[in-house]
Scaffold this motif. Structure first.
Motif, short mmCIF file in Angstrom:
data_model
loop_
_atom_site.label_atom_id
_atom_site.label_comp_id
_atom_site.label_asym_id
_atom_site.label_seq_id
_atom_site.Cartn_x
_atom_site.Cartn_y
_atom_site.Cartn_z
N TRP A 68 6.93 -3.91 -10.91
CA TRP A 68 7.55 -5.13 -10.41
C TRP A 68 6.63 -5.83 -9.42
CZ3 TRP A 68 12.02 -7.33 -12.07
CH2 TRP A 68 12.82 -6.56 -12.91
N VAL A 69 6.57 -7.16 -9.53
CA VAL A 69 5.81 -7.97 -8.58
C VAL A 69 6.70 -9.11 -8.08
CG1 VAL A 69 3.54 -7.41 -9.54
CG2 VAL A 69 4.77 -9.42 -10.39
N SER A 70 6.43 -9.53 -6.87
CA SER A 70 7.13 -10.64 -6.26
C SER A 70 6.24 -11.87 -6.32
CB SER A 70 7.46 -10.30 -4.81
OG SER A 70 8.03 -11.41 -4.18
N LEU A 71 6.84 -13.01 -6.59
CA LEU A 71 6.08 -14.25 -6.69
C LEU A 71 5.88 -14.91 -5.33
CD1 LEU A 71 7.85 -15.64 -9.86
CD2 LEU A 71 5.80 -14.22 -9.72
N ALA A 72 6.58 -14.41 -4.32
CA ALA A 72 6.45 -14.93 -2.95
C ALA A 72 6.29 -13.74 -2.01
CB ALA A 72 7.68 -15.76 -2.58
N LYS A 73 5.35 -13.85 -1.12
CA LYS A 73 5.09 -12.74 -0.18
C LYS A 73 6.34 -12.37 0.60
CE LYS A 73 1.88 -11.34 3.43
NZ LYS A 73 0.74 -11.74 4.26
N GLU A 74 7.09 -13.38 1.04
CA GLU A 74 8.29 -13.11 1.85
C GLU A 74 9.43 -12.49 1.04
OE1 GLU A 74 8.17 -17.38 0.55
OE2 GLU A 74 6.78 -16.10 1.64
N ALA A 75 9.34 -12.52 -0.27
CA ALA A 75 10.37 -11.91 -1.12
C ALA A 75 10.02 -10.47 -1.52
CB ALA A 75 10.58 -12.76 -2.37
N THR A 76 8.88 -9.99 -1.05
CA THR A 76 8.47 -8.62 -1.35
C THR A 76 9.34 -7.65 -0.58
OG1 THR A 76 6.21 -9.42 -1.58
CG2 THR A 76 6.48 -7.05 -1.38
N MET A 77 9.65 -6.52 -1.18
CA MET A 77 10.45 -5.51 -0.50
C MET A 77 9.77 -5.13 0.82
SD MET A 77 11.56 -3.08 -3.68
CE MET A 77 12.49 -1.97 -2.67
N LEU A 78 10.58 -4.78 1.79
CA LEU A 78 10.04 -4.43 3.10
C LEU A 78 9.20 -3.16 3.03
CD1 LEU A 78 13.14 -5.12 5.36
CD2 LEU A 78 11.11 -6.54 5.08
N GLN A 79 8.14 -3.19 3.75
CA GLN A 79 7.21 -2.05 3.79
C GLN A 79 7.84 -0.89 4.56
OE1 GLN A 79 3.44 -3.16 5.33
NE2 GLN A 79 2.55 -1.15 5.09
N SER A 80 7.52 0.31 4.14
CA SER A 80 7.96 1.52 4.83
C SER A 80 6.74 2.37 5.14
CB SER A 80 8.97 2.29 3.97
OG SER A 80 8.40 2.60 2.72
N ASP A 81 6.94 3.46 5.86
CA ASP A 81 5.82 4.31 6.28
C ASP A 81 4.99 4.86 5.12
OD1 ASP A 81 6.40 3.92 8.94
OD2 ASP A 81 7.54 5.79 9.14
#
Length: 185
Positions: A68-81
């Protein structure tokens, strides 16, 4: 040829594999590792996606599931450790667009209506049987409703049918290290 920039959240092990092999494809074992005991709940829907996606002919033999890829940086799933965000720049023809509202409906084992009239008809049918989409899908007692739900999923790739959540994400069959333009750690 124009390129598109997309973002994908991946486990750090994916970045390591990209650095070592130059390429990453999603495998069933990775999904089980990531989702554990809940993997079987989504794999049936993912298996449908793999069989029915418009770009199935592009699927490399060793790829089992899409990335899966997001077309907008702000719509990307939140980063985790244990994850990184990969920024990729690639040919847009490699991406299959997926309406997130319809995909969410499928993950809930629900019906994708053709229009409002069809949605009303389907809801009346469920009320008549005293059942929900999920219950009908999971049960052996409502095969005609389950068949109707499965058949409705073909609307996932029909851009003329909209549901709430008009945003789109994309699927790739593989990620190549040469597409990486940034890694957010």
């Amino acid at each position: 040829m124009d390129k598109i920039t997309v973002w994908t959240k991946q486990n750090r092990a994916v970045l390591k594999e990209l650095e070592e092999k130059g390429r990453y494809v999603a495998k069933k074992e990775y999904i089980f590792k990531d989702l554990g005991e809940h993997a079987h709940l989504v794999l049936e829907v993912y298996d449908w996606l793999v069989r029915n996606t418009p770009n199935a002919a592009q699927k490399p033999k060793d790829a089992e599931y899409p990335v899966w890829v997001s077309l907008a940086k702000e719509a990307t799933m939140l980063q985790s450790d244990d994850s990184v965000i990969l920024e990729l720049t690639l040919d847009p023809a490699l991406i299959t667009m997926v309406n997130i509202g319809k995909w969410g409906t499928m993950l809930n084992y629900s019906y994708i209506p053709a229009d409002e009239k069809d949605a009303k008809r389907h809801q009346q049918q469920l009320q008549l049987y005293g059942v929900s989409d999920t219950k009908a899908y999971m049960s052996q007692f409502y095969p005609q409703i389950k068949r109707e739900i499965l058949n409705s999923w073909s609307r996932l790739f029909d851009d003329s049918i909209l549901l709430d959540g008009h945003g789109c994400y994309g699927n790739l069959w593989e990620v190549k290290s040469r597409w990486i333009t940034n890694v957010i750690q």
